[in-house]
Design a protein around this motif. Structure first.
Motif, PDB file in Angstrom:
ATOM      1  N   SER A 103     -42.971 -19.936  33.702  1.00 49.50           N
ATOM      2  CA  SER A 103     -43.602 -20.663  34.642  1.00 49.50           C
ATOM      3  C   SER A 103     -43.960 -21.995  34.748  1.00 49.50           C
ATOM      4  CB  SER A 103     -45.331 -19.886  34.575  1.00 49.50           C
ATOM      5  OG  SER A 103     -45.692 -20.429  35.750  1.00 49.50           O
ATOM      6  N   LEU A 104     -44.220 -22.601  33.528  1.00 48.37           N
ATOM      7  CA  LEU A 104     -44.443 -24.176  33.294  1.00 48.37           C
ATOM      8  C   LEU A 104     -43.118 -24.775  33.505  1.00 48.37           C
ATOM      9  CD1 LEU A 104     -46.846 -24.190  30.179  1.00 48.37           C
ATOM     10  CD2 LEU A 104     -47.363 -24.815  32.469  1.00 48.37           C
ATOM     11  N   ARG A 105     -41.964 -24.129  33.118  1.00 49.43           N
ATOM     12  CA  ARG A 105     -40.537 -24.651  33.526  1.00 49.43           C
ATOM     13  C   ARG A 105     -40.270 -25.220  34.902  1.00 49.43           C
ATOM     14  NH1 ARG A 105     -37.712 -21.299  28.775  1.00 49.43           N
ATOM     15  NH2 ARG A 105     -38.084 -22.800  27.044  1.00 49.43           N
ATOM     16  N   GLY A 106     -40.779 -23.835  35.753  1.00 52.15           N
ATOM     17  CA  GLY A 106     -40.621 -24.008  36.836  1.00 52.15           C
ATOM     18  C   GLY A 106     -41.647 -24.870  37.628  1.00 52.15           C
ATOM     19  N   GLU A 107     -42.520 -25.025  37.260  1.00 46.46           N
ATOM     20  CA  GLU A 107     -43.588 -26.203  37.678  1.00 46.46           C
ATOM     21  C   GLU A 107     -43.167 -27.450  37.372  1.00 46.46           C
ATOM     22  OE1 GLU A 107     -47.845 -25.405  36.524  1.00 46.46           O
ATOM     23  OE2 GLU A 107     -47.714 -23.397  37.198  1.00 46.46           O
ATOM     24  N   ILE A 108     -42.533 -27.580  36.149  1.00 49.00           N
ATOM     25  CA  ILE A 108     -42.016 -28.798  35.765  1.00 49.00           C
ATOM     26  C   ILE A 108     -40.955 -29.242  36.701  1.00 49.00           C
ATOM     27  CG2 ILE A 108     -40.724 -30.021  33.652  1.00 49.00           C
ATOM     28  CD1 ILE A 108     -42.651 -28.774  31.943  1.00 49.00           C
ATOM     29  N   GLY A 109     -40.001 -28.306  37.093  1.00 50.10           N
ATOM     30  CA  GLY A 109     -38.991 -28.564  37.801  1.00 50.10           C
ATOM     31  C   GLY A 109     -39.282 -28.894  39.220  1.00 50.10           C
ATOM     32  N   GLY A 110     -40.563 -28.368  39.730  1.00 53.09           N
ATOM     33  CA  GLY A 110     -41.069 -28.706  40.889  1.00 53.09           C
ATOM     34  C   GLY A 110     -41.587 -30.173  40.811  1.00 53.09           C
ATOM     35  N   VAL A 111     -42.475 -30.549  39.870  1.00 56.40           N
ATOM     36  CA  VAL A 111     -42.714 -31.673  39.546  1.00 56.40           C
ATOM     37  C   VAL A 111     -41.696 -33.061  39.504  1.00 56.40           C
ATOM     38  CG1 VAL A 111     -44.051 -33.293  37.941  1.00 56.40           C
ATOM     39  CG2 VAL A 111     -44.975 -31.135  38.423  1.00 56.40           C
TER      40      VAL A 111
END
Length: 176
Positions: A103-111
């Motif tokens: 989930s954090l990796r996905g959020e990091i990708g979005g960021v």
């Protein structure tokens, strides 16, 4: 009596005396043996009592040992259960951590995407700022040119006023 008989009797009496002496010695030995046997019996009784006490203690120890074995088996079962619970919790935590990491990796990708977009916007803003700076320089030059034009106009206006005043004075002088 004859000497032979007397010798025999004397021999027999000596033998009887020897036998009595031996019998007394044997009696003493028998008494000593019986006393020793009595002591041995007492010792044997004490040993039997000690042996019975030891058997009772060994029986108690065996019962204690059995109780300890049962407790140990119970503890082993409990530890095994706790170990299984711990492993299950560890697996669950790992699963949660992996899910959270994804989930954090996905959020990091979005960021990162947002940062990339902001960088692009910043690049556009920088370009606009360069244009504005260029325009500002042109405006400053125009303002400078306007100021010098205004000064010239003011000078021209002053000349026109002066000419107007001269003309008025001339017209007034002619009218008089």
């Amino acid at each position: 009596m004859s000497t032979n008989t007397e010798a025999r009797i004397s021999l027999l009496e000596r033998d009887v005396a020897d036998l009595r002496t031996w019998s007394l010695e044997q009696s003493k030995v028998s008494v000593a043996i019986l006393a020793a046997l009595g002591d041995l019996q007492k010792g044997q009784e004490e040993l039997r009592k000690g042996q019975e006490e030891l058997r009772a203690e060994v029986g108690g120890l065996r019962e204690g040992q059995e109780a300890l074995r049962k407790d140990q088996e119970g503890l082993r079962a409990e530890v095994g259960g706790l170990r299984e619970e711990l492993h299950a919790e560890i697996r669950e935590l790992r699963k949660d951590l992996y899910t959270e990491a994804r989930s954090l990796r996905g959020e990091i990708g979005g960021v990162r995407s947002e940062v990339g977009g902001l960088r692009n916007e910043l690049g556009g803003v920088k370009e606009e700022l360069k244009e504005i700076r260029g325009d500002l320089g042109a405006v400053k030059r125009s303002a400078g040119n306007l100021e010098s034009s205004m000064k010239r106009v003011e000078g021209d206006v002053a000349e026109v006023k002066a000419g107007h005043i001269e003309l008025r004075n001339l017209v007034a002088g002619m009218v008089r």
